[in-house]
Design an enzyme around this catalytic site. Structure first.
Site, short mmCIF file in Angstrom:
data_model
loop_
_atom_site.label_atom_id
_atom_site.label_comp_id
_atom_site.label_asym_id
_atom_site.label_seq_id
_atom_site.Cartn_x
_atom_site.Cartn_y
_atom_site.Cartn_z
N ASP A 195 -4.55 -0.27 9.85
CA ASP A 195 -5.77 0.64 10.38
C ASP A 195 -6.98 0.51 9.26
O ASP A 195 -7.02 -0.68 8.62
CB ASP A 195 -5.16 2.05 10.08
CG ASP A 195 -4.75 2.55 8.70
OD1 ASP A 195 -5.04 1.80 7.81
OD2 ASP A 195 -4.02 3.52 8.72
N GLU A 205 0.80 -0.99 0.19
CA GLU A 205 -0.25 -0.08 0.05
C GLU A 205 0.92 1.15 -0.14
O GLU A 205 1.68 1.51 0.98
CB GLU A 205 -0.85 -0.06 1.32
CG GLU A 205 -1.69 1.22 1.37
CD GLU A 205 -2.24 1.34 2.91
OE1 GLU A 205 -2.97 2.50 2.96
OE2 GLU A 205 -2.26 0.43 3.42
N ASP A 209 -1.27 -0.99 5.85
CA ASP A 209 -1.34 -0.18 7.22
C ASP A 209 -2.12 -1.18 7.97
O ASP A 209 -3.25 -1.66 7.54
CB ASP A 209 -1.66 1.04 7.00
CG ASP A 209 -0.40 1.84 6.37
OD1 ASP A 209 0.54 1.38 6.46
OD2 ASP A 209 -0.76 3.11 6.00
N ASP A 261 -7.98 2.05 6.77
CA ASP A 261 -7.71 2.25 5.46
C ASP A 261 -7.02 0.88 4.91
O ASP A 261 -7.18 0.50 3.62
CB ASP A 261 -6.99 3.47 5.14
CG ASP A 261 -7.97 4.59 4.96
OD1 ASP A 261 -8.94 4.62 5.03
OD2 ASP A 261 -7.48 5.86 5.12
#
Length: 657
Positions: A519, A444, A517, A521
């Site tokens: 998180d 990402e 990540d 997103d």
């Protein structure tokens, strides 16, 4: 001097010792999947009893000590003495491989237990196992254990003879045990990497079994929870119709009730439920004797063939197609289809002990014949004609979209030669030529991609950074999916094609690692990528090539000492061990790590944490993908609120069941 190799050097593994030495040959793995496979073997034996008309209920219980039990109200394992082996039927079933009542049709017209190794393998890989049989107002019990003797683990040893009992320390509900079989076992932590059963994994499998066996009742109770709840009950009078409707929650059905077919011949029994929705992908789930055939087989091929032939014949009969019109192709008819197919038969031929693909060649024409006759009867009715009219409208739209793409030659060109597209400036390939050793990291963001490129081992690790979020393949036709630049880059890098053209032999990287990540997103990007792979490269997942990379959340440092923590629990343990005077760095994303940190925490095969993505329950995976990636916002919110935890290394357990 070469060491001699004589007959004395040959080792013969007696009894169940072969199972202990090579457990993967019998249960697939020694991870979570293999652990649960033990339970499935015992549950499947009970299901076979009920599916053949001997009983109505199965109870599964998980205990504080890590053991699990399965109880049914069937006929009970035979307790009489076997004429050849001179031991009871109970001892024979739990100590001899390939022993059971399913090798003839006298007692089971069909069964999921094909090889007769289920009960004995569960015994071999458990620290202890207890079986109790209730018949004729009496209960008998036999105990087995696997102690260490002379530094060798002897498996499945008989601890007690088969004896009559009045009460049981293993079966808390013995007073209600009037007939059937009760099996309780403790998986051996010396065999399994983790010996903890997952309530969610078990619940989803039991729910599927209840769908597949209309009218039976299955309960699940977890006695490990702080607050002990009433058993969860799975019971569906509608069977596969209820299953089909459950799978379509979050989609918009094009007609109310699923098409339901229940028929049989001398060769097999067949149950089928079908319903079309507004989606653009097909979802076909097939089972044989309640065993999921995630890789399909001859029964599934027969279904696809008869849909294409029968629907084209009906389209001409009802003048949807004129003489000059070309036939629809199978993809046209199957766009938006959700179907559940169950075949019950004897003498099944599966590929491998884990039974993921049916190989019986005689079943394909049998399915075509049975389903074709049922189609002819159903679509001749007035309600059936209304349903067919709806299906044809959907199929026409699918054909128009397909033909438009073909006319521009875009779809054909992309599917045939997309691997020839240039990836200059994107993919940093590895130097190694052995695909089985090579890894592709799909990363990402450009920042993290840059660190990954610098930190990797160029000999076997390739890096493909993503610039922005890829397209959500759940809501698009294949022509739209192939138009997305990020998706095209992934297809090109892998080099194995897409959809029906996907060829595993051409795969350039045998480990495909999604690195995003930790998180919300990052979780969304992982979900988008997994959805694409599930829809258009499913074999990549079923064959075990897809992984989730797990970056750490925290860096804990004290003087020259540096330790990484991957979740809150690990952080607590690390800070307690390292003592006072430490500093904590919370990583907000992969881009905050320099190349050395990314290598030592996330990319180094000797130190990294990877979660392998698998599909043990394809139907439940389908349901989760529809929930997460579909249009029903409220359903998605409810699921995320209940299940999401972006800081856990098992965030993607939903894809591992």
């Amino acid at each position: 001097m070469a060491k001699s190799y004589e007959a004395k050097d040959l080792i013969v593994l007696e009894g169940l010792d072969a199972v202990r030495m090579r457990p993967g040959m019998y249960i697939g793995s020694t991870g979570s999947r293999g652990l649960h496979h033990l339970l499935w073997e015992i549950v499947d034996n009970s299901i076979d009893e009920l599916a053949n008309g001997h009983g109505t209920q199965i109870d599964v219980v998980l205990y504080q000590d890590g053991s699990a039990s399965v109880r049914d109200d069937g006929r009970g394992i035979p307790t009489s003495i076997h004429s050849q082996y001179k031991v009871s039927g109970v001892e024979l079933v739990f100590t001899k491989l390939h022993a059971g009542g399913k090798f003839s049709t006298d007692n089971y017209t069909h069964s999921g237990g094909l090889h007769g190794v289920g009960a004995s393998v569960a015994n071999a890989l458990s620290k202890w196992l207890v079986v109790e049989v209730a018949k004729g107002g009496q209960v008998v019990q036999m105990q087995f254990h696997s102690p260490e003797v002379d530094k060798k683990i002897k498996s499945g040893l008989k601890k007690t003879e088969l004896v009559q009992i009045a009460e049981s320390e293993f079966n808390p509900n013995m007073k209600n045990f009037k007939k059937g079989t009760f099996v309780r076992f403790l998986p051996d932590e010396r065999v399994f990497k983790t010996a903890t059963f997952s309530t969610d994994t078990i619940g989803e499998r039991l729910k599927t079994l209840a769908f597949l066996n209309k009218g039976i009742k299955i309960t699940l109770q977890d006695l490990r929870a702080e607050e002990i709840k009433e058993p969860e009950v799975f019971h569906f009078e509608g069977g596969l119709s209820d299953f089909c409707e459950y799978l379509n929650i979050g989609k918009i059905p094009l007609f109310k009730d699923p098409i339901y077919i229940e028929t049989k011949s001398d060769l097999c029994e067949l149950v089928l439920a079908m319903q079309w929705t507004d989606s653009f992908t097909e979802s076909i789930f097939s089972y044989v004797n309640s065993i999921p055939t995630t890789e399909g087989g001859t029964h599934e091929t027969g279904l696809k063939t008869v849909i294409t032939k029968s629907f084209n014949d009906l389209a001409r009969k009802y003048n949807y197609l004129k003489d000059k019109d070309e036939n629809f192709v199978g993809d046209d008819f199957r766009e938006g289809l959700t179907a559940v197919l169950l075949v019950r038969m004897n003498n099944t031929q599966f590929e491998g002990q884990t039974k993921t693909k049916l190989g019986n060649p005689e079943i394909k024409p049998e399915v075509e014949s049975l389903v074709g006759a049922a189609f002819e009867e159903f679509f001749a009715t007035k309600p059936g004609q209304a349903v067919f009219d709806t299906i044809i409208k959907k199929s026409k739209n699918a054909r128009e979209a397909r033909e438009a793409a073909m006319k521009s030659k875009e779809l054909a060109r992309q599917k045939r030669s997309i691997s020839a597209d240039s990836l200059v400036g994107k993919l940093s390939s590895c130097t190694g030529k052995d695909a089985t050793e090579n890894e592709l990291f799909i990363v990402e963001g450009d920042s993290a991609g840059g660190s990954a490129k610098q930190g990797r081992d160029r000999r076997f690790q390739a890096i493909l950074p993503l610039r922005g979020k890829p397209l959500n393949a759940e809501k698009k036709r294949i022509s739209q999916v192939l138009a997305n630049e990020e998706i095209r880059s992934i297809i090109t890098a892998l080099g194995a094609g897409i959809g029906e053209d996907f060829d595993l032999e051409r795969l350039k990287y045998h480990k495909v690692i999604i690195l995003a990540d930790a998180d919300q997103d990052g979780a969304h990007i992982r979900a988008i990528l997994l959805t694409f792979l599930f829809r258009y490269m499913k074999i990549l997942i079923t064959e075990g090539h897809v992984y989730i990379g797990m970056p750490p959340l925290y860096k804990v440092s004290k003087k020259d000492q540096i330790v990484y923590a991957y979740n809150e629990e690990e952080l607590k343990e690390v800070t307690e061990q390292i003592g006072k005077g430490y500093n904590i760095q919370r990583y907000k994303g992969l881009g905050e790590m320099n190349p050395e940190q990314l290598w030592e925490t996330t990319m180094n095969p000797e130190a990294r944490k990877l979660v392998q993505v698998s599909i043990d329950d394809a139907a439940e995976s389908e349901k989760i993908i529809t929930t997460l990636m579909g249009d029903d916002i409220e359903v998605r919110k409810a699921y995320i609120f209940e299940n999401a935890n972006f800081n856990k290394t098992d965030t993607f357990d939903t894809f591992q069941k």
